[in-house]
Design a protein around this motif. Structure first.
Motif, PDB file in Angstrom:
ATOM      1  N   VAL A 134       0.767  -1.359  -0.099  1.00 46.91           N
ATOM      2  CA  VAL A 134      -0.036  -0.008  -0.122  1.00 46.91           C
ATOM      3  C   VAL A 134       0.869   1.074  -0.100  1.00 46.91           C
ATOM      4  CG1 VAL A 134      -1.779   1.360   1.435  1.00 46.91           C
ATOM      5  CG2 VAL A 134      -2.047  -1.332   1.123  1.00 46.91           C
ATOM      6  N   GLU A 135       2.112   1.255   0.606  1.00 47.05           N
ATOM      7  CA  GLU A 135       2.718   2.472   0.844  1.00 47.05           C
ATOM      8  C   GLU A 135       3.739   2.749  -0.304  1.00 47.05           C
ATOM      9  OE1 GLU A 135       4.368   3.219   5.438  1.00 47.05           O
ATOM     10  OE2 GLU A 135       5.112   1.525   4.618  1.00 47.05           O
ATOM     11  N   GLU A 136       3.809   1.449  -1.289  1.00 49.75           N
ATOM     12  CA  GLU A 136       4.891   1.523  -2.110  1.00 49.75           C
ATOM     13  C   GLU A 136       4.702   2.527  -3.228  1.00 49.75           C
ATOM     14  OE1 GLU A 136       6.128  -1.758  -5.779  1.00 49.75           O
ATOM     15  OE2 GLU A 136       5.809  -2.350  -3.629  1.00 49.75           O
ATOM     16  N   GLY A 137       3.534   2.477  -4.013  1.00 55.30           N
ATOM     17  CA  GLY A 137       3.223   3.306  -5.266  1.00 55.30           C
ATOM     18  C   GLY A 137       3.078   4.817  -4.910  1.00 55.30           C
ATOM     19  N   PRO A 138       3.210   5.783  -5.775  1.00 52.72           N
ATOM     20  CA  PRO A 138       2.581   7.172  -5.644  1.00 52.72           C
ATOM     21  C   PRO A 138       1.229   7.171  -5.972  1.00 52.72           C
ATOM     22  CG  PRO A 138       3.895   6.633  -7.838  1.00 52.72           C
ATOM     23  CD  PRO A 138       3.946   5.452  -7.144  1.00 52.72           C
ATOM     24  N   GLU A 139       0.640   6.272  -6.669  1.00 55.30           N
ATOM     25  CA  GLU A 139      -0.945   6.429  -6.932  1.00 55.30           C
ATOM     26  C   GLU A 139      -1.562   5.556  -5.796  1.00 55.30           C
ATOM     27  OE1 GLU A 139       0.749   2.529  -8.495  1.00 55.30           O
ATOM     28  OE2 GLU A 139       1.259   4.500  -9.092  1.00 55.30           O
TER      29      GLU A 139
END
Length: 193
Positions: free
Chosen positions: A45-50
């Motif tokens: 959940v934290e990984e992407g910018p979107e």
């Protein structure tokens, strides 16, 4: 002829994977409430910018959608995540950390960094910076090759078998809670350089 450096990297990555198993981490933390399976979801959940969705969590974790859906449901039930209606598309919901989830995530990040810092104790600042640069570049290349393989649905030039280094990027949460290797931005503000 086998490259001895590549063989050494393979052995090191297998050792990392074993040292980051659920059981090993729970022994280190002494925390019986620590659930590495759910922190794989939080990492995703934290990984992407979107905004994260069940589909993006499945992709980031390298698991199928039904498994990602079950893990997300467990994280929601545990109070670590919440589903939020997407303002742009009412049929879709996105995932975000709750206050409890953010607190647990911070605790896990701090724990990981303490473990990594202890492992590099005695290294010079130059060695730490160079290791961070090279590891970040190595992981980025593995991720790029993984994405190429997913897009083409055919093996890339050197496919990564299950349990080998590339799996550290996308393996399921049952194998490790530290599957996602984060760039070390404090010592390497420009990964890949």
């Amino acid at each position: 002829m086998e490259d001895p450096q590549v063989a050494a990297v393979e052995r090191a990555m297998v050792a990392i994977r074993r040292s980051q198993s659920r059981r090993a981490l729970q022994r280190l933390t002494g925390d019986v409430e620590f659930d590495p399976a759910l922190f794989g979801v939080i990492d995703a959940v934290e990984e992407g910018p979107e905004a994260a969705t069940v589909t993006s969590v499945a992709d980031r974790m390298g698991v199928d959608q039904p498994r990602a859906s079950r893990l997300v449901a467990r994280a929601v039930e545990a109070g670590l995540l919440r589903r939020v209606a997407d303002q742009a598309d009412g049929r879709r919901s996105t995932l975000e950390l709750t206050e409890l989830g953010a607190g647990h995530a911070e605790r896990v990040h701090r724990f990981r960094r303490e473990v990594f810092d202890a492992a590099m104790r005695g290294w010079s600042e130059h060695e730490r910076r160079e290791f961070a640069r090279l590891l970040t570049a190595f992981v980025a290349e593995l991720g790029r090759r993984h994405q190429e393989g997913q897009r083409s649905r055919v093996p890339v030039e050197h496919p990564v078998p299950p349990g080998c280094p590339g799996e550290l990027l996308k393996s399921g949460p049952d194998s490790s809670s530290l599957d996602h290797v984060e760039p070390v931005t404090e010592t390497n503000p420009e990964p890949g350089r």
